[in-house]
Structure formats: structure tokens, C-alpha cells
Design a protein around this motif. Sequence first.
Motif, short mmCIF file in Angstrom:
data_model
loop_
_atom_site.label_atom_id
_atom_site.label_comp_id
_atom_site.label_asym_id
_atom_site.label_seq_id
_atom_site.Cartn_x
_atom_site.Cartn_y
_atom_site.Cartn_z
N PRO A 68 0.95 -1.30 0.12
CA PRO A 68 0.20 0.27 -0.27
C PRO A 68 1.17 1.08 -0.09
CG PRO A 68 -0.53 -1.33 2.50
CD PRO A 68 0.40 -2.23 1.22
N ALA A 69 0.43 2.38 -0.58
CA ALA A 69 1.31 3.47 -0.44
C ALA A 69 1.65 4.21 0.54
CB ALA A 69 -0.07 4.73 -0.98
N GLY A 70 1.25 3.76 2.24
CA GLY A 70 1.40 3.95 3.34
C GLY A 70 2.67 3.48 3.79
N ILE A 71 3.38 2.39 2.94
CA ILE A 71 4.74 1.21 3.16
C ILE A 71 5.04 1.63 1.66
CG2 ILE A 71 5.34 -1.07 4.03
CD1 ILE A 71 2.56 -1.30 4.97
N LEU A 98 11.77 8.75 -0.54
CA LEU A 98 11.66 8.25 0.83
C LEU A 98 11.19 9.17 2.16
CD1 LEU A 98 15.10 7.04 1.23
CD2 LEU A 98 13.23 5.65 0.49
N GLU A 99 11.18 10.22 1.84
CA GLU A 99 10.72 11.44 2.51
C GLU A 99 9.19 12.48 2.25
OE1 GLU A 99 11.89 12.11 4.58
OE2 GLU A 99 14.09 11.15 3.91
N ALA A 100 8.61 11.08 1.15
CA ALA A 100 7.45 11.37 0.72
C ALA A 100 6.15 10.46 1.19
CB ALA A 100 6.78 10.65 -0.67
N PRO A 101 4.67 11.84 1.67
CA PRO A 101 4.27 11.27 2.78
C PRO A 101 2.74 10.25 2.19
CG PRO A 101 3.08 13.08 2.27
CD PRO A 101 4.59 13.36 1.26
N TYR A 134 4.01 8.62 7.07
CA TYR A 134 3.66 9.95 7.52
C TYR A 134 2.05 9.64 7.03
CZ TYR A 134 7.59 10.65 10.86
OH TYR A 134 8.29 10.48 11.67
N HIS A 135 1.40 10.13 7.38
CA HIS A 135 -0.28 10.46 7.74
C HIS A 135 -0.40 12.00 7.43
CE1 HIS A 135 -0.18 6.38 7.12
NE2 HIS A 135 -1.58 5.93 6.66
N ARG A 136 -1.72 12.79 6.38
CA ARG A 136 -2.55 13.66 6.17
C ARG A 136 -2.97 13.33 7.93
NH1 ARG A 136 -3.99 16.44 2.44
NH2 ARG A 136 -3.04 15.86 0.37
N PRO A 137 -2.98 14.11 8.38
CA PRO A 137 -4.38 15.08 9.84
C PRO A 137 -5.04 14.74 9.76
CG PRO A 137 -2.20 16.52 9.92
CD PRO A 137 -2.58 15.95 8.56
N ALA A 138 -6.06 13.92 10.87
CA ALA A 138 -7.04 12.98 10.73
C ALA A 138 -8.10 13.74 12.07
CB ALA A 138 -7.25 11.86 10.84
N ARG A 139 -9.27 14.00 11.86
CA ARG A 139 -10.66 14.38 12.68
C ARG A 139 -10.46 13.35 14.03
NH1 ARG A 139 -12.18 19.26 13.33
NH2 ARG A 139 -11.25 19.94 10.69
N ARG A 201 -1.07 -0.60 12.19
CA ARG A 201 -2.22 0.46 12.74
C ARG A 201 -1.37 1.68 12.68
NH1 ARG A 201 -6.49 2.84 14.29
NH2 ARG A 201 -7.62 0.91 14.39
N VAL A 202 -1.13 2.84 11.82
CA VAL A 202 -0.05 4.01 11.71
C VAL A 202 -0.64 5.10 12.55
CG1 VAL A 202 1.54 5.78 10.88
CG2 VAL A 202 0.62 3.12 9.23
N PRO A 203 0.45 5.64 13.81
CA PRO A 203 -0.39 7.08 14.44
C PRO A 203 -0.93 8.44 13.42
CG PRO A 203 1.73 6.13 15.35
CD PRO A 203 0.75 5.59 14.27
N VAL A 204 -1.63 9.08 13.78
CA VAL A 204 -2.15 9.99 12.93
C VAL A 204 -1.96 11.04 13.77
CG1 VAL A 204 -2.95 11.17 11.03
CG2 VAL A 204 -2.75 7.91 11.10
N GLY A 205 -1.81 12.05 13.11
CA GLY A 205 -1.84 13.48 14.14
C GLY A 205 -3.45 14.18 13.75
#
Length: 240
Positions: A68-71, A98-101, A134-139, A201-205
Motif C-alpha cells: 500500500p502507499a503507506g508502506i 523516502l520522504e514522501a507522505p 506519515y499520513h495526513r492529520p485526521a479528525r 495501524r499508523v499513528p496520525v495527528g
Amino acid sequence: MAGGRREPMGVGAGLGALLCALHVQAACRVTTVTQELLKEGFHRDLLVEVELGEDAGGCAVAAQMRLPAGIYVDPYELATLQQHNLTKAVLFAAAIDLEAPEYAAGAPVLLLFLERAARSRRRFRAALPVHARYHRPARGTGGALLVLESPELLLCCCHSHLSAECWEPAEVDTPCSSDNTTPCQWYRTKHRPAHEGSMLRVPVGLREHSSLVCALTLLTTGLCSGLILAAACKYGHFSQ
């Protein structure tokens, strides 16, 4: 009368074909593929294990997976591991940032070669370091769930014969091993083997904390800049 005699024969032939197909499918379902994410945090080890339903002596066994794009897999780390013969894999990607979110990254395809387990001719396994982006901050949520698709099992047998009922040719333009530079024919299972997927599960702001984070960041930056400037003025040596 003639029509009545043909009907049982047709039913019997159809039932025999169905039983034969079910028998072949059951025989090909013995193969199992499992994957597991080891360690904790953003930096993990992806472990893939395969147990074949038939002896694959002389065949190369590999797992092809779309991450997946997150890994992502670090190509520089992968090259170092291959130099020390710690792993063997092929990464199908033009370039990996390597630095892309997560929202700006692609989904690379990985071909991971598996090694035969000790004292077994049907069990294969391999591990490879993977990293979370890293992922976008979520609500309203503190984490994002990444699902790793089940890998596709591939066999490359340059000097062996596989059952035509269970295996079909696959379009993979990669040699069976590093010792052989000529691409051999790879095969995939006709009947999908039993898989066990993995989730990360990845921590998200939190978006609710955006204002607080920005204010603290500006305050910390200004404070540190002031301390550096004061130290430079007090202890620095300036020439005319």
C-alpha cells in the motif's frame, strides 16, 4: 424411451466432471501463504511464510505483493542487505521518494524470493524490512489502518515439471535466481491458496490540534532562534 435413457447418462457425465473439478481444486488448495509484521512502530519486518502442497524441488519460490502507499521498502537498505546475502528481492518501481507522505506516494510491487526452511522440502520463508509513511492529520481518530494485500505465490522451475491442473504461466520478467541471468518461466497457482493477511495501524495527528501545534512550533522556533542569537552576540568573535 430413447430420450429417457440419455438423461441419466448426461447427468452422470456432468456429475463426474463436477467431482473431478472439485477433486482438482481441493488438491490445489493445500498450499498456504502467511505474512506477519514483526516489531513495533514505523519500522517493521515483513515475514512471509509458504507451505506448498507438493514438493517443489529445484524450483525458486517467490511472493509477489503490491504494498500500500503507506508502506515502502528502502531501496538503499535493500541493496545493502543483498550485498551481505541477507535477503533477495526485486523492487518494481521507477523511483521511491523516502520522504514522501502517504498521500503523495505510489504503491510499488515487490517480488520477494523465499528460502527453504531447514529439514523441509515444502516450507519456505523470508523477511524484509519495511517502513510506514506519515499520513495526513485526521479528525476524530488517532490512527490509520493499513491493510497488506495477500501476496501472490509464484514458482519458477527451469528443470522441473509442475501440475497443469494447479499452475499456470505468469508474466514475470525476472530470472529465477541471481546466478541465472536468463528469465525463466514463472508460474502462479490456478486456485487461490489459503492466505493470512496483515494490518498495520499508523499513528496520525488530530486536526483539532492543528492550531495548538502551529502556535507551539512558532513559539519554540522563536525562542531557540533568540537563544542562538544571544549566544552568538555574547561569545562570538566578530572581525571588522
